[in-house]
Design a protein around this motif. Structure first.
Motif, short mmCIF file in Angstrom:
data_model
loop_
_atom_site.label_atom_id
_atom_site.label_comp_id
_atom_site.label_asym_id
_atom_site.label_seq_id
_atom_site.Cartn_x
_atom_site.Cartn_y
_atom_site.Cartn_z
N CYS A 49 13.85 28.30 19.22
CA CYS A 49 13.36 27.59 20.38
C CYS A 49 13.89 28.11 21.63
CB CYS A 49 13.66 26.10 20.16
SG CYS A 49 12.82 25.04 21.17
N HIS A 51 14.28 26.13 24.13
CA HIS A 51 15.10 25.37 24.75
C HIS A 51 16.49 25.28 24.43
CE1 HIS A 51 16.64 20.96 24.45
NE2 HIS A 51 16.66 21.44 25.87
N CYS A 72 8.92 21.41 17.80
CA CYS A 72 10.34 21.86 17.44
C CYS A 72 10.98 20.63 16.93
CB CYS A 72 11.19 22.44 18.65
SG CYS A 72 12.70 22.88 18.31
N HIS A 75 14.09 18.91 19.30
CA HIS A 75 14.06 17.86 20.45
C HIS A 75 12.58 17.76 20.69
CE1 HIS A 75 17.85 20.19 21.30
NE2 HIS A 75 18.45 18.86 20.96
S1 FES Z 1 15.78 23.40 20.63
FE1 FES Z 1 13.51 23.11 20.32
S2 FES Z 1 13.17 21.28 21.63
FE2 FES Z 1 15.32 21.85 21.76
#
Ligand code: FES
Length: 112
Positions: A49, A51, A72, A75
């Motif tokens: 991801c 993020h 995901c 989060h």
């Molecule tokens: S690691 Fe995927 S939303 Fe935070």
């Protein structure tokens, strides 16, 4: 690279609209790859991801997919299943990294 090293999974083992995770040998080393089927078409991205660098599956190979979005499990960032763009959540505007694949003889294969 021999042919077996490029085989990710059988198309018939992937239900339409669902995704799985496959460990694949990519140029940068072994990585988990998301393989997602939509009809006869298959798309693949790194299972990473943008993020926080976590895997997107909630259990190995199990993904949340709803209304054309891959979500995901860490989060809740949501990615369009057609192009991997993040359209909601903490990394909106970023993209999953595409992995080039094709379907040949019923196998989903990595492309060079
Ligand atoms: S690691 Fe995927 S939303 Fe935070």
């Amino acid at each position: 690279m021999d042919m077996t090293a490029t085989q990710l999974c059988r198309l018939e083992d992937l239900p339409d609209g669902e995704a799985t995770a496959v460990d694949a040998l990519l140029p940068d080393g072994e990585e988990s790859v998301i393989v997602l089927r939509q009809g006869g078409a298959v798309r693949a991205w790194l299972n990473l991801c943008p993020h926080a660098g976590r895997r997107l599956d909630w259990a190995p190979g199990k993904f949340l997919i709803s209304q054309g979005l891959l979500i995901c499990a860490a989060h809740g960032a949501s990615f369009r299943t057609d192009d991997g763009a993040c359209v909601g959540g903490p990394c909106r505007g970023e993209h999953l990294r595409a992995v080039p694949v094709a379907v040949e003889d019923g196998w989903v294969r990595l492309l060079p």
